[in-house]
Design a protein around this motif. Structure first.
Motif, PDB file in Angstrom:
ATOM      1  N   HIS A   1       0.945  -2.253  -9.750  1.00 13.39           N
ATOM      2  CA  HIS A   1       0.921  -3.008  -8.500  1.00 13.39           C
ATOM      3  C   HIS A   1       0.451  -2.139  -7.334  1.00 13.39           C
ATOM      4  O   HIS A   1       0.908  -1.001  -7.173  1.00 13.39           O
ATOM      5  CB  HIS A   1       2.325  -3.545  -8.203  1.00 13.39           C
ATOM      6  CG  HIS A   1       2.367  -4.591  -7.151  1.00 13.39           C
ATOM      7  ND1 HIS A   1       2.133  -4.327  -5.819  1.00 13.39           N
ATOM      8  CD2 HIS A   1       2.608  -5.921  -7.222  1.00 13.39           C
ATOM      9  CE1 HIS A   1       2.224  -5.442  -5.121  1.00 13.39           C
ATOM     10  NE2 HIS A   1       2.520  -6.423  -5.946  1.00 13.39           N
ATOM     11  N   PRO A   2      -0.438  -2.632  -6.472  1.00 13.92           N
ATOM     12  CA  PRO A   2      -0.900  -1.874  -5.301  1.00 13.92           C
ATOM     13  C   PRO A   2       0.273  -1.448  -4.411  1.00 13.92           C
ATOM     14  O   PRO A   2       1.142  -2.262  -4.086  1.00 13.92           O
ATOM     15  CB  PRO A   2      -1.810  -2.866  -4.565  1.00 13.92           C
ATOM     16  CG  PRO A   2      -2.260  -3.823  -5.623  1.00 13.92           C
ATOM     17  CD  PRO A   2      -1.113  -3.950  -6.575  1.00 13.92           C
ATOM     18  N   THR A   3       0.275  -0.172  -4.031  1.00 13.57           N
ATOM     19  CA  THR A   3       1.421   0.417  -3.349  1.00 13.57           C
ATOM     20  C   THR A   3       0.957   1.344  -2.228  1.00 13.57           C
ATOM     21  O   THR A   3       0.023   2.128  -2.405  1.00 13.57           O
ATOM     22  CB  THR A   3       2.266   1.247  -4.344  1.00 13.57           C
ATOM     23  OG1 THR A   3       2.616   0.431  -5.460  1.00 13.57           O
ATOM     24  CG2 THR A   3       3.521   1.793  -3.685  1.00 13.57           C
TER      25      THR A   3
ATOM     26  N   LEU B   1      -5.595   4.301 -11.349  1.00 12.65           N
ATOM     27  CA  LEU B   1      -5.811   2.857 -11.325  1.00 12.65           C
ATOM     28  C   LEU B   1      -6.219   2.355  -9.932  1.00 12.65           C
ATOM     29  O   LEU B   1      -6.416   1.156  -9.740  1.00 12.65           O
ATOM     30  CB  LEU B   1      -4.531   2.133 -11.764  1.00 12.65           C
ATOM     31  CG  LEU B   1      -4.024   2.437 -13.173  1.00 12.65           C
ATOM     32  CD1 LEU B   1      -2.601   1.904 -13.356  1.00 12.65           C
ATOM     33  CD2 LEU B   1      -4.952   1.834 -14.218  1.00 12.65           C
ATOM     34  N   ASN B   2      -6.293   3.285  -8.972  1.00 14.36           N
ATOM     35  CA  ASN B   2      -6.567   2.921  -7.573  1.00 14.36           C
ATOM     36  C   ASN B   2      -5.555   1.905  -7.056  1.00 14.36           C
ATOM     37  O   ASN B   2      -5.897   0.871  -6.498  1.00 14.36           O
ATOM     38  CB  ASN B   2      -7.990   2.375  -7.403  1.00 14.36           C
ATOM     39  CG  ASN B   2      -8.344   2.136  -5.930  1.00 14.36           C
ATOM     40  OD1 ASN B   2      -7.800   2.788  -5.043  1.00 14.36           O
ATOM     41  ND2 ASN B   2      -9.232   1.174  -5.687  1.00 14.36           N
ATOM     42  N   ILE B   3      -4.268   2.227  -7.250  1.00 18.49           N
ATOM     43  CA  ILE B   3      -3.219   1.332  -6.754  1.00 18.49           C
ATOM     44  C   ILE B   3      -2.233   2.073  -5.832  1.00 18.49           C
ATOM     45  O   ILE B   3      -1.141   1.583  -5.570  1.00 18.49           O
ATOM     46  CB  ILE B   3      -2.434   0.669  -7.911  1.00 18.49           C
ATOM     47  CG1 ILE B   3      -1.796   1.721  -8.827  1.00 18.49           C
ATOM     48  CG2 ILE B   3      -3.345  -0.270  -8.706  1.00 18.49           C
ATOM     49  CD1 ILE B   3      -0.825   1.133  -9.855  1.00 18.49           C
TER      50      ILE B   3
ATOM     51  N   HIS C   1      -5.568  -5.058 -11.947  1.00 21.95           N
ATOM     52  CA  HIS C   1      -4.701  -4.583 -13.033  1.00 21.95           C
ATOM     53  C   HIS C   1      -3.384  -5.356 -13.053  1.00 21.95           C
ATOM     54  O   HIS C   1      -2.911  -5.772 -14.116  1.00 21.95           O
ATOM     55  CB  HIS C   1      -4.408  -3.089 -12.869  1.00 21.95           C
ATOM     56  CG  HIS C   1      -5.622  -2.228 -12.774  1.00 21.95           C
ATOM     57  ND1 HIS C   1      -6.508  -2.053 -13.811  1.00 21.95           N
ATOM     58  CD2 HIS C   1      -6.099  -1.474 -11.746  1.00 21.95           C
ATOM     59  CE1 HIS C   1      -7.475  -1.242 -13.447  1.00 21.95           C
ATOM     60  NE2 HIS C   1      -7.251  -0.886 -12.196  1.00 21.95           N
ATOM     61  N   PHE C   2      -2.822  -5.544 -11.877  1.00 22.68           N
ATOM     62  CA  PHE C   2      -1.558  -6.274 -11.790  1.00 22.68           C
ATOM     63  C   PHE C   2      -1.741  -7.728 -12.205  1.00 22.68           C
ATOM     64  O   PHE C   2      -0.939  -8.270 -12.990  1.00 22.68           O
ATOM     65  CB  PHE C   2      -1.011  -6.206 -10.364  1.00 22.68           C
ATOM     66  CG  PHE C   2       0.108  -7.176 -10.095  1.00 22.68           C
ATOM     67  CD1 PHE C   2       1.372  -6.964 -10.634  1.00 22.68           C
ATOM     68  CD2 PHE C   2      -0.102  -8.324  -9.337  1.00 22.68           C
ATOM     69  CE1 PHE C   2       2.410  -7.867 -10.411  1.00 22.68           C
ATOM     70  CE2 PHE C   2       0.925  -9.224  -9.099  1.00 22.68           C
ATOM     71  CZ  PHE C   2       2.179  -9.001  -9.643  1.00 22.68           C
TER      72      PHE C   2
END
Length: 356
Positions: free
Chosen positions: A160-162, A184-186, A344-345
């Motif tokens: 998940h983006p964070t 993952l670029n998150i 991804h999420f």
């Protein structure tokens, strides 16, 4: 500097909770009695109190702060930054915005569970969640509780983006998780650095990581492929406003991809706390600084108007804006801000998306 400074604290007094009818005042007679008896009038201890919220992720409605959702494992903050806008929020928990904010720390042990329930709920679409929009998620208690780390484990599990905002080098403890998220670029990290002067840091932010540690944190995160932005927040006229160029230069050399800033504004109870602090710790500069802060906000120490309150107005604010623009053009001209990846999420949450 006054001899009556509370060491290790930003605020030097407690202020009345505006939601309470009654107030508490320490009388000189009591202080004199304590001195005569050899007793401490104020033990200056920190209390840690568990709370049990039903929700953890908060919608942020302000268009000024650049985040849609925030999550705060702790309420109150032992870092004790005297200017902190979050101090006022402690009144909603029944405490004061002054010393109470630094000495009564509320923690949410059930935060990781609530977080996972939120991001796996039916209508959640993976918008970036920022730790923390209010109080520092890596403040001293995190070393023991590890609530932030457990939340990051949830975010990595669900890809998940964070976002993270902190001024504590404790974030390096979680480098293993952050590196996996960066692949993952998150993940995006924001390190708050208000000054390059350790003396200024000790006055403004007494229980935070040293400037040396924070600069090292920027360097290590950058070396490990984790995008780091530095927040020079807040800029306080005549206190740290002269440091814009050297600070941007330094963090750019260490790998920071961007620098943002705000002009200090003393909203709510913070004006009283800051004025008291200024007259006790920097009495020779206090009135000058307070007058220049007011000059940035139309003659007031606070400005609540969206679109203007974070950057201020007037000559001083314009000088700060122009100096920051010059600094970024000179030292960060190749910087880019890549949006975090939600795919991804979304694929993990709904595997059927892979069919399209």
């Amino acid at each position: 500097m006054s001899d009556n400074i509370l060491k290790g604290r930003g605020a030097q007094k407690n202020v009345h909770n505006r939601f309470f009818e009654n107030s508490h005042e320490v009388l000189d007679e009591y202080l004199n009695f304590c001195e005569a008896e050899g007793e401490e009038a104020d033990k200056n201890k920190t209390k840690y109190i568990e709370i049990f919220p039903k929700t953890f992720v908060n919608k942020v409605n302000s268009p000024d702060v650049g985040m849609g959702y925030s999550a705060n494992p702790y309420q109150g903050c032992e870092h004790g930054c005297v200017y902190c806008y979050a101090r006022n929020s402690h009144e909603y928990w029944g405490y004061g915005a002054g010393l109470d904010f630094e000495r009564n720390i509320l923690f949410k042990r059930n935060a990781p569970q609530l977080l996972e329930e939120k991001i796996t709920s039916k209508n959640w679409v993976g918008e970036t969640i920022i730790f923390s929009g209010n109080t520092d998620c890596y403040q001293p208690l995190e070393r023991k509780m590890e609530i932030t780390r457990k939340c990051l484990e949830v975010m990595l599990k669900w890809k998940h983006p964070t976002g993270i905002i902190t001024k504590n080098s404790l974030i390096l403890r979680d480098l293993d998780i952050l590196k996996e998220m960066a692949k993952l670029n998150i993940i995006s990290v924001n390190i708050s650095i208000t000054s390059l002067s350790e003396d200024t840091r000790r006055l403004l932010e007494p229980r935070t990581a040293s400037i040396k540690q924070r600069l090292k944190t920027v360097e290590i995160l950058s070396e490990n492929g984790i995008p780091v932005r530095v927040m020079m927040a807040p800029i306080i006229p005549s206190l740290n406003s002269h440091e814009i160029l050297p600070l941007v230069k330094k963090v750019a050399e260490l790998g920071a991809v961007d620098v943002s800033y705000t002009i200090v504004r003393l909203n709510g109870q913070i004006a009283e706390i800051f004025k008291d602090w200024a007259h006790k710790t920097i009495p020779d500069k206090a009135e000058r600084i307070l007058n220049q802060i007011a000059e940035c906000h139309g003659g007031n120490l606070n400005d609540s108007n969206w679109g203007r309150r974070m950057k201020g107005e007037g000559t001083i604010s314009e000088q700060v804006k122009n100096t920051m623009a010059i600094a970024k053009k000179r030292y960060l001209k190749d910087s880019k801000r890549e949006p975090l990846d939600t795919s991804h999420f979304l694929e993990l949450k709904n595997p059927q998306l892979r069919l399209f």
